[in-house]
Write an enzyme that holds these catalytic residues in place. Structure first.
Site, PDB file in Angstrom:
ATOM      1  N   GLY A  11     -31.339  43.085  61.718  1.00  0.00           N
ATOM      2  CA  GLY A  11     -30.416  43.144  62.860  1.00  0.00           C
ATOM      3  C   GLY A  11     -30.783  42.010  63.808  1.00  0.00           C
ATOM      4  O   GLY A  11     -31.771  42.096  64.539  1.00  0.00           O
ATOM      5  N   ALA A  12     -30.010  40.924  63.739  1.00  0.00           N
ATOM      6  CA  ALA A  12     -30.323  39.748  64.570  1.00  0.00           C
ATOM      7  C   ALA A  12     -29.392  39.686  65.775  1.00  0.00           C
ATOM      8  O   ALA A  12     -28.968  38.619  66.197  1.00  0.00           O
ATOM      9  CB  ALA A  12     -30.218  38.473  63.726  1.00  0.00           C
ATOM     10  N   VAL A  15     -31.010  42.695  70.702  1.00  0.00           N
ATOM     11  CA  VAL A  15     -32.399  43.171  70.738  1.00  0.00           C
ATOM     12  C   VAL A  15     -33.236  42.448  69.674  1.00  0.00           C
ATOM     13  O   VAL A  15     -34.361  42.003  69.948  1.00  0.00           O
ATOM     14  CB  VAL A  15     -32.469  44.701  70.519  1.00  0.00           C
ATOM     15  N   ASP A  35     -29.449  39.770  58.882  1.00  0.00           N
ATOM     16  CA  ASP A  35     -28.257  40.396  59.483  1.00  0.00           C
ATOM     17  C   ASP A  35     -27.130  40.351  58.454  1.00  0.00           C
ATOM     18  O   ASP A  35     -27.045  39.414  57.659  1.00  0.00           O
ATOM     19  CB  ASP A  35     -27.836  39.658  60.761  1.00  0.00           C
ATOM     20  N   ARG A  84     -24.400  50.924  72.489  1.00  0.00           N
ATOM     21  CA  ARG A  84     -23.474  51.708  73.326  1.00  0.00           C
ATOM     22  C   ARG A  84     -22.525  50.834  74.127  1.00  0.00           C
ATOM     23  O   ARG A  84     -22.860  49.749  74.544  1.00  0.00           O
ATOM     24  CB  ARG A  84     -24.272  52.563  74.314  1.00  0.00           C
ATOM     25  N   ASN A  97     -24.426  54.691  62.811  1.00  0.00           N
ATOM     26  CA  ASN A  97     -25.733  54.061  62.640  1.00  0.00           C
ATOM     27  C   ASN A  97     -26.535  54.669  61.494  1.00  0.00           C
ATOM     28  O   ASN A  97     -27.316  53.973  60.844  1.00  0.00           O
ATOM     29  CB  ASN A  97     -26.513  54.077  63.957  1.00  0.00           C
ATOM     30  N   ARG A 153     -39.424  51.118  82.378  1.00  0.00           N
ATOM     31  CA  ARG A 153     -38.364  51.270  83.383  1.00  0.00           C
ATOM     32  C   ARG A 153     -38.883  52.069  84.577  1.00  0.00           C
ATOM     33  O   ARG A 153     -38.672  51.687  85.729  1.00  0.00           O
ATOM     34  CB  ARG A 153     -37.159  51.992  82.767  1.00  0.00           C
ATOM     35  N   HIS A 177     -35.561  59.910  73.478  1.00  0.00           N
ATOM     36  CA  HIS A 177     -34.955  58.783  74.190  1.00  0.00           C
ATOM     37  C   HIS A 177     -33.571  59.227  74.630  1.00  0.00           C
ATOM     38  O   HIS A 177     -32.638  59.213  73.867  1.00  0.00           O
ATOM     39  CB  HIS A 177     -34.862  57.593  73.243  1.00  0.00           C
TER      40      HIS A 177
HETATM   41  O1  TXD Z   1     -35.027  52.062  73.223  1.00  0.00           O
HETATM   42  C1  TXD Z   1     -34.383  51.843  72.224  1.00  0.00           C
HETATM   43  N1  TXD Z   1     -34.770  52.352  71.067  1.00  0.00           N
HETATM   44  C2  TXD Z   1     -33.180  51.000  72.280  1.00  0.00           C
HETATM   45  C3  TXD Z   1     -32.231  51.077  71.198  1.00  0.00           C
HETATM   46  C4  TXD Z   1     -32.994  50.032  73.296  1.00  0.00           C
HETATM   47  C5  TXD Z   1     -31.958  49.129  73.228  1.00  0.00           C
HETATM   48  C6  TXD Z   1     -31.007  49.115  72.134  1.00  0.00           C
HETATM   49  N2  TXD Z   1     -31.127  50.221  71.263  1.00  0.00           N
HETATM   50  C7  TXD Z   1     -30.293  50.266  70.067  1.00  0.00           C
HETATM   51  O2  TXD Z   1     -30.635  49.173  69.205  1.00  0.00           O
HETATM   52  C8  TXD Z   1     -28.815  50.107  70.285  1.00  0.00           C
HETATM   53  O3  TXD Z   1     -28.232  51.309  70.733  1.00  0.00           O
HETATM   54  C9  TXD Z   1     -28.361  49.720  68.898  1.00  0.00           C
HETATM   55  O4  TXD Z   1     -28.264  50.879  68.089  1.00  0.00           O
HETATM   56  C10 TXD Z   1     -29.512  48.839  68.380  1.00  0.00           C
HETATM   57  C11 TXD Z   1     -29.223  47.336  68.458  1.00  0.00           C
HETATM   58  O5  TXD Z   1     -28.818  46.989  69.756  1.00  0.00           O
HETATM   59  P1  TXD Z   1     -28.324  45.505  70.068  1.00  0.00           P
HETATM   60  O6  TXD Z   1     -28.021  45.449  71.516  1.00  0.00           O
HETATM   61  O7  TXD Z   1     -29.247  44.514  69.472  1.00  0.00           O
HETATM   62  O8  TXD Z   1     -26.953  45.497  69.259  1.00  0.00           O
HETATM   63  P2  TXD Z   1     -26.170  44.218  68.673  1.00  0.00           P
HETATM   64  O9  TXD Z   1     -26.375  43.029  69.549  1.00  0.00           O
HETATM   65  O10 TXD Z   1     -24.797  44.672  68.373  1.00  0.00           O
HETATM   66  O11 TXD Z   1     -26.940  43.904  67.307  1.00  0.00           O
HETATM   67  C12 TXD Z   1     -26.901  44.734  66.196  1.00  0.00           C
HETATM   68  C13 TXD Z   1     -26.910  43.838  64.983  1.00  0.00           C
HETATM   69  C14 TXD Z   1     -25.623  43.000  64.825  1.00  0.00           C
HETATM   70  O12 TXD Z   1     -25.945  41.628  64.776  1.00  0.00           O
HETATM   71  C15 TXD Z   1     -25.046  43.489  63.502  1.00  0.00           C
HETATM   72  O13 TXD Z   1     -24.388  42.452  62.765  1.00  0.00           O
HETATM   73  C16 TXD Z   1     -26.306  43.964  62.793  1.00  0.00           C
HETATM   74  O14 TXD Z   1     -27.032  44.643  63.813  1.00  0.00           O
HETATM   75  N3  TXD Z   1     -26.074  44.851  61.661  1.00  0.00           N
HETATM   76  C17 TXD Z   1     -26.786  44.772  60.523  1.00  0.00           C
HETATM   77  N4  TXD Z   1     -27.811  43.973  60.170  1.00  0.00           N
HETATM   78  C18 TXD Z   1     -28.326  44.132  58.942  1.00  0.00           C
HETATM   79  N5  TXD Z   1     -27.896  45.060  58.073  1.00  0.00           N
HETATM   80  C19 TXD Z   1     -26.867  45.890  58.391  1.00  0.00           C
HETATM   81  N6  TXD Z   1     -26.442  46.801  57.510  1.00  0.00           N
HETATM   82  C20 TXD Z   1     -26.273  45.766  59.671  1.00  0.00           C
HETATM   83  N7  TXD Z   1     -25.270  46.405  60.309  1.00  0.00           N
HETATM   84  C21 TXD Z   1     -25.148  45.839  61.535  1.00  0.00           C
END
Ligand code: TXD
Length: 315
Positions: A11-12, A15, A35, A84, A97, A153, A177
């Site tokens: 997941g690039a 985060v 990703d 979210r 997810n 936080r 969480h």
């Molecule tokens: O405290 C915590 N645990 C958290 C959790 C704090 C902040 C964010 N939190 C969760 O992390 C958030 O609710 C999301 O479920 C994840 C990722 O958050 P982010 O803000 O990084 O989301 P993005 O920017 O949408 O990035 C998700 C990436 C995106 O580039 C998709 O193309 C990729 O995930 N993605 C995948 N990568 C690889 N393989 C698969 N199958 C895949 N599906 C989506």
């Protein structure tokens, strides 16, 4: 160039890539970004490589869509999935997810069977349980990140309120969480002084509630994404403890097997992190109220996990 431990980030997105940048600046590993979106991980990896050159730091960073690139990883960080949007709860992300994270866990098991895993995708506690189940890894190698973020936080808000450095603030958040986070009020202090001697009950309540809603506050401001700088810092705090074999005690989401009177549930508790992952689950002497709050959080996570696992079963 010296080889560092290999760290894969699945997941690039916001985060994942912010975590990669911090890991690179701290020289904690050779990085692989993965990703599903064609070109995304590769583009971020190139950008990071160039950032490292400007910083004068050696770096190995690659980006790909191929999960096999995780082979040989010491640590895999799972940030893939939906984030979210305003008005959504973390639980709203559950089905989507789970469908993303379940198969990723299987790929980790195949490609990096000896890795430790930090799960980040929401809803965090349930996703940690899913990764543990799908990889069949021992519990000391699968942990979720949320407590380091929620504690950070809370420390930020206490420090801001009292006009002190966050470095002098001790405050830890356990539990789930989300709405059922469990702040350990009995051990909250500022430069050694118990919090109750510095702030009124009402003030403390206000800060706790702001920390509890800290993610939603940012989502409602950003509108199209959720937080990523502090989450990345929370991930790197855990990763650093593992990669440097620090034996640091931090809050982390792990499966309990009787600790705190709880069993078969993934929930945030103090864990000692070292080279092997979770070296020990630390049982703090919580007050009856804190213990009760932890049990209530565990109950909710347990119900959510059962629900997800039964929904995922073929009919
Ligand atoms: O405290 C915590 N645990 C958290 C959790 C704090 C902040 C964010 N939190 C969760 O992390 C958030 O609710 C999301 O479920 C994840 C990722 O958050 P982010 O803000 O990084 O989301 P993005 O920017 O949408 O990035 C998700 C990436 C995106 O580039 C998709 O193309 C990729 O995930 N993605 C995948 N990568 C690889 N393989 C698969 N199958 C895949 N599906 C989506």
């Amino acid at each position: 160039m010296e080889r560092l431990p290999k760290i894969s980030i699945v997941g690039a997105g916001q985060v994942g890539s912010t975590t990669a940048h911090l890991l690179l600046l701290k020289q904690l590993g050779d990085l692989v970004l993965i990703d599903v979106v064609e070109g995304l991980a590769k583009g971020k990896a190139l950008d990071l490589l160039q950032a490292a050159a400007i910083e004068g730091l050696p770096a190995r960073v690659t980006g790909t869509t191929d999960y096999a690139a995780m082979a040989g990883s010491r640590l895999v960080i799972v940030t893939a999935g939906l984030a979210r949007k305003p008005g959504m709860s973390r639980e709203d992300l559950l089905a989507a997810n789970a469908a993303i994270v379940g198969p990723i866990a299987e790929r980790i098991e195949q490609a990096a069977p000896d890795a430790a895993i930090i799960v980040v995708t929401n809803p965090l506690d349930i996703m940690t349980a899913l990764v543990l189940k799908q990889t069949k890894f021992p519990r000391h190698r699968v942990m979720g990140m949320a407590g380091t973020l929620d504690s950070g936080r809370l420390r930020a808000f206490i420090a801001e309120r009292l006009g002190v450095s966050p470095a002098g603030v001790t405050a830890t958040v356990l539990g789930s969480h989300g709405d059922l986070m469990v702040p350990v009020r009995s051990s909250m202090s500022v430069n050694g002084a118990p919090i109750a001697t510095l702030l009124s009950e009402q003030d403390v309540e206000q800060l706790l509630s702001r920390a509890r809603d800290g993610g939603a506050e940012i989502v409602s401001l950003l509108k199209t994404s959720s937080a990523y700088y502090a989450p990345a810092a929370g991930i790197v705090e855990m990763a650093q403890a593992i990669l440097r074999d620090a034996h640091a005690v931090l809050p982390g989401c792990v499966r309990l097997d009787g600790e705190y009177g709880l069993r078969d549930v993934c929930i945030g508790v103090p864990v000692e992190l070292a080279a092997q992952g979770v070296a020990r689950i630390v049982e703090w002497p919580l007050t009856p109220q804190e213990l009760d709050a932890l049990r209530r959080a565990a109950q909710q996570v347990s119900e959510g996990t059962q629900h997800m696992l039964s929904a995922a079963k073929p009919a």
